[in-house]
Scaffold this motif. Structure first.
Motif, PDB file in Angstrom:
ATOM      1  N   GLU B   9     -46.242  26.022 -35.115  1.00  0.00           N
ATOM      2  CA  GLU B   9     -46.767  24.689 -35.731  1.00  0.00           C
ATOM      3  C   GLU B   9     -46.288  23.670 -34.784  1.00  0.00           C
ATOM      4  O   GLU B   9     -46.651  22.858 -34.374  1.00  0.00           O
ATOM      5  CB  GLU B   9     -46.353  24.415 -36.913  1.00  0.00           C
ATOM      6  CG  GLU B   9     -46.749  23.121 -37.697  1.00  0.00           C
ATOM      7  CD  GLU B   9     -45.762  23.005 -39.151  1.00  0.00           C
ATOM      8  OE1 GLU B   9     -45.465  23.886 -39.764  1.00  0.00           O
ATOM      9  OE2 GLU B   9     -45.353  21.820 -39.053  1.00  0.00           O
ATOM     10  N   LEU B  10     -44.900  23.927 -34.518  1.00  0.00           N
ATOM     11  CA  LEU B  10     -44.022  22.939 -33.655  1.00  0.00           C
ATOM     12  C   LEU B  10     -44.547  22.805 -32.208  1.00  0.00           C
ATOM     13  O   LEU B  10     -44.625  21.868 -31.493  1.00  0.00           O
ATOM     14  CB  LEU B  10     -42.477  22.968 -33.782  1.00  0.00           C
ATOM     15  CG  LEU B  10     -42.113  22.885 -35.108  1.00  0.00           C
ATOM     16  CD1 LEU B  10     -40.416  23.171 -35.135  1.00  0.00           C
ATOM     17  CD2 LEU B  10     -42.269  21.533 -35.688  1.00  0.00           C
ATOM     18  N   ALA B  11     -44.847  24.178 -31.655  1.00  0.00           N
ATOM     19  CA  ALA B  11     -45.294  24.306 -30.200  1.00  0.00           C
ATOM     20  C   ALA B  11     -46.607  23.387 -29.961  1.00  0.00           C
ATOM     21  O   ALA B  11     -46.887  23.189 -29.102  1.00  0.00           O
ATOM     22  CB  ALA B  11     -45.589  25.653 -29.966  1.00  0.00           C
ATOM     23  N   ALA B  12     -47.508  23.229 -31.205  1.00  0.00           N
ATOM     24  CA  ALA B  12     -48.501  22.432 -30.916  1.00  0.00           C
ATOM     25  C   ALA B  12     -48.267  20.889 -30.401  1.00  0.00           C
ATOM     26  O   ALA B  12     -48.987  20.305 -30.167  1.00  0.00           O
ATOM     27  CB  ALA B  12     -49.286  22.412 -32.020  1.00  0.00           C
ATOM     28  N   TYR B  13     -47.045  20.574 -30.661  1.00  0.00           N
ATOM     29  CA  TYR B  13     -46.656  19.372 -30.317  1.00  0.00           C
ATOM     30  C   TYR B  13     -46.641  19.006 -28.722  1.00  0.00           C
ATOM     31  O   TYR B  13     -46.071  18.004 -28.130  1.00  0.00           O
ATOM     32  CB  TYR B  13     -45.483  18.810 -30.806  1.00  0.00           C
ATOM     33  CG  TYR B  13     -45.606  18.498 -32.317  1.00  0.00           C
ATOM     34  CD1 TYR B  13     -46.387  17.411 -32.784  1.00  0.00           C
ATOM     35  CD2 TYR B  13     -45.398  19.129 -33.135  1.00  0.00           C
ATOM     36  CE1 TYR B  13     -46.487  17.035 -34.036  1.00  0.00           C
ATOM     37  CE2 TYR B  13     -45.865  19.153 -34.719  1.00  0.00           C
ATOM     38  CZ  TYR B  13     -46.139  17.914 -34.942  1.00  0.00           C
ATOM     39  OH  TYR B  13     -46.367  17.701 -36.416  1.00  0.00           O
ATOM     40  N   ARG B  14     -46.827  20.204 -28.178  1.00  0.00           N
ATOM     41  CA  ARG B  14     -46.799  20.248 -26.589  1.00  0.00           C
ATOM     42  C   ARG B  14     -48.161  19.437 -26.293  1.00  0.00           C
ATOM     43  O   ARG B  14     -48.132  19.091 -25.129  1.00  0.00           O
ATOM     44  CB  ARG B  14     -46.857  21.623 -25.862  1.00  0.00           C
ATOM     45  CG  ARG B  14     -45.679  22.548 -25.963  1.00  0.00           C
ATOM     46  CD  ARG B  14     -45.443  23.684 -25.498  1.00  0.00           C
ATOM     47  NE  ARG B  14     -45.510  23.704 -24.063  1.00  0.00           N
ATOM     48  CZ  ARG B  14     -45.325  24.943 -23.269  1.00  0.00           C
ATOM     49  NH1 ARG B  14     -44.763  25.805 -23.931  1.00  0.00           N
ATOM     50  NH2 ARG B  14     -45.263  24.858 -22.242  1.00  0.00           N
ATOM     51  N   GLN B  15     -48.917  19.533 -26.899  1.00  0.00           N
ATOM     52  CA  GLN B  15     -50.098  18.764 -26.639  1.00  0.00           C
ATOM     53  C   GLN B  15     -49.933  17.122 -26.944  1.00  0.00           C
ATOM     54  O   GLN B  15     -49.794  16.965 -28.349  1.00  0.00           O
ATOM     55  CB  GLN B  15     -51.452  19.359 -27.564  1.00  0.00           C
ATOM     56  CG  GLN B  15     -51.778  20.753 -27.086  1.00  0.00           C
ATOM     57  CD  GLN B  15     -53.201  20.954 -27.782  1.00  0.00           C
ATOM     58  OE1 GLN B  15     -53.084  21.060 -29.252  1.00  0.00           O
ATOM     59  NE2 GLN B  15     -54.317  21.277 -27.123  1.00  0.00           N
ATOM     60  N   GLN B  16     -50.307  16.234 -26.039  1.00  0.00           N
ATOM     61  CA  GLN B  16     -49.930  14.863 -26.222  1.00  0.00           C
ATOM     62  C   GLN B  16     -50.856  14.494 -27.426  1.00  0.00           C
ATOM     63  O   GLN B  16     -50.322  13.452 -28.005  1.00  0.00           O
ATOM     64  CB  GLN B  16     -50.239  14.221 -24.957  1.00  0.00           C
ATOM     65  CG  GLN B  16     -49.918  12.766 -24.996  1.00  0.00           C
ATOM     66  CD  GLN B  16     -48.449  12.559 -25.014  1.00  0.00           C
ATOM     67  OE1 GLN B  16     -47.565  13.329 -24.729  1.00  0.00           O
ATOM     68  NE2 GLN B  16     -48.009  11.563 -25.698  1.00  0.00           N
ATOM     69  N   LYS B  17     -52.038  15.075 -27.393  1.00  0.00           N
ATOM     70  CA  LYS B  17     -52.959  14.533 -28.349  1.00  0.00           C
ATOM     71  C   LYS B  17     -52.268  14.713 -29.968  1.00  0.00           C
ATOM     72  O   LYS B  17     -52.527  13.900 -30.709  1.00  0.00           O
ATOM     73  CB  LYS B  17     -54.194  15.345 -28.358  1.00  0.00           C
ATOM     74  CG  LYS B  17     -55.398  14.676 -29.052  1.00  0.00           C
ATOM     75  CD  LYS B  17     -56.827  15.268 -28.688  1.00  0.00           C
ATOM     76  CE  LYS B  17     -57.558  15.295 -29.976  1.00  0.00           C
ATOM     77  NZ  LYS B  17     -58.371  16.451 -30.296  1.00  0.00           N
ATOM     78  N   ARG B  18     -51.713  15.782 -30.022  1.00  0.00           N
ATOM     79  CA  ARG B  18     -51.188  16.054 -31.454  1.00  0.00           C
ATOM     80  C   ARG B  18     -50.044  15.039 -31.860  1.00  0.00           C
ATOM     81  O   ARG B  18     -50.176  14.452 -32.756  1.00  0.00           O
ATOM     82  CB  ARG B  18     -50.476  17.267 -31.624  1.00  0.00           C
ATOM     83  CG  ARG B  18     -49.898  17.957 -32.776  1.00  0.00           C
ATOM     84  CD  ARG B  18     -51.072  17.766 -33.942  1.00  0.00           C
ATOM     85  NE  ARG B  18     -50.437  18.207 -35.218  1.00  0.00           N
ATOM     86  CZ  ARG B  18     -50.391  19.738 -35.500  1.00  0.00           C
ATOM     87  NH1 ARG B  18     -50.858  20.619 -34.741  1.00  0.00           N
ATOM     88  NH2 ARG B  18     -49.873  19.868 -36.532  1.00  0.00           N
ATOM     89  N   CYS B  19     -49.229  14.769 -30.846  1.00  0.00           N
ATOM     90  CA  CYS B  19     -48.006  13.817 -30.642  1.00  0.00           C
ATOM     91  C   CYS B  19     -48.913  12.195 -31.194  1.00  0.00           C
ATOM     92  O   CYS B  19     -48.302  11.552 -31.900  1.00  0.00           O
ATOM     93  CB  CYS B  19     -47.331  13.662 -29.628  1.00  0.00           C
ATOM     94  SG  CYS B  19     -46.313  15.116 -29.278  1.00  0.00           S
TER      95      CYS B  19
END
Lengths: 247, 247
Positions: B9-19
């Motif tokens: 779940e947290l690794a998904a924040y590597r995507q700028q879009k998610r942030c």
């Protein structure tokens, strides 16, 4: 066309060690390639896509090998994320044969580590007409591909020597400006520096080493107006000091 | 300990879009983590290695989730080549609620693209006490992880607004300095600028757009002393201009 064997042979120059051993360096992209060809440096190998040949009108280097490559082949050679039309292998000049161009300021770099900083410092120096940079042995190589690219052509116009820096500074016979935490505010220097001098820039995190610091005769400081930031980027600090001294 | 699901779940924040969608940003490394915790920004998630806990003495954020992670787990989360002890997810502040700190100079950035340049400009601005940066909509996000890291903490001390820049400039009611090729030499400005003003910095390759240029009331130029270099790095040019204006 390029053979598989030749491509493999050239791809080996992605290793800095290989470039060091043969005293060459890699230059990439149409802009830098044009600077290289205009510089008088010897181009040993030039690989380019059809696109480059079409745009540049068969502007081959006068000597050296030439290979037309595909985008995929260019990617195998390149150090860049998005390789751009041209890759070349250029001979490093023999510094001992170079005439040192005289400029009022010589830059001395003490343990600069980041290739981007090194290249940017060279680019800024070029803008201000500084033609001579003296580096500690453990400063990043000016032939590192990232340095070459960030220098934006300054690599072809600047003499860069790697020396025992404290010893060189002690014997240079010029006043040595160095950025320290408690020097004279650079904003209060009376006027442009015109006598031959040295500006010493220290490592990104650790500043100027104790040995090199001993040779600083004119400690200067960029006043911290905000009071919150801990430091400036090394290439930014270098630029501000160069500008204040000879801008 | 962290579960596999949580890590994913947290690794998904590597995507700028998610942030962007969740109005958070990633902060890494012990130094930046300490700045984040001291800043008053809300820390949502903190992941750290045992090493960090040992060195920092259980310096958890007051609120938010905490997970101890292995080096391998940290690498899955991180945007950096060599992840360094801590990874955190921080809430972006609501700019409309921020008091604009007054400084004599507001920076305006027109289409700055390179995250390293953007972060370095923020860091330099912080050094000079500039607390407000206004950007064109197509300037790189100040929450891009590379910008955050290069800002060296300035991200926690600077208000950054993304606006219709030509319109903002036209209505700001302040003199607008802008770097052009044929402006007044910055070296000849009589003295430090003390009235509230704007300094406009243009894109790395293309400079200031025609629309924004129309709002420049004080064109200035950094003299090209060497005559060979084509341009300066954007963050270097910004630093020299800021220093000359308010240093």
């Amino acid at each position: 066309m390029i053979s598989k064997n030749k491509l493999k042979e050239l791809a080996a120059y992605r290793q800095q060690k290989r470039c060091d051993e043969e005293a060459v360096f890699v230059v990439e992209g149409p802009k830098m390639a044009a600077e290289a060809m205009a510089s008088g440096f010897a181009v040993k190998v030039l690989c380019a896509t059809e696109e480059w040949r079409a745009e540049s009108g068969e502007r081959r280097a006068e000597s050296g090998e030439f290979y037309e490559v595909s985008q995929a082949e260019l990617e195998r050679l390149s150090n860049m994320r998005t390789p751009n039309q041209v890759w070349m292998l250029v001979e490093r000049p023999d510094n001992s044969s170079l005439i040192t161009h005289h400029s009022s300021l010589v830059l001395a770099l003490d343990r600069i580590q980041d290739p981007g900083n090194m290249g940017t410092i060279m680019r800024t120096a070029d803008w201000y007409g500084i033609r001579h940079i003296v580096c500690s042995q453990d400063t990043v190589s000016c032939y590192n591909p990232k340095v070459v690219q960030a220098s934006m052509g300054a690599i072809f116009r600047t003499r860069v020597d790697y020396v025992d820096l404290p010893q060189w500074l002690a014997g240079c016979g010029m006043p040595v400006y160095g950025a320290t935490l408690d020097g004279e505010p650079i904003t209060e220097l009376s006027s442009r520096n015109t006598e031959p001098s040295v500006l010493l820039i220290g490592n990104e995190g650790r500043g100027i080493s104790a040995e090199a610091l001993a040779a600083v005769t004119r400690p200067v400081t960029i006043p911290n107006r905000g009071g919150t930031a801990e430091s400036l980027n090394a290439s930014v600090a270098a630029a501000i000091l160069i500008d204040r001294l000879i801008g």
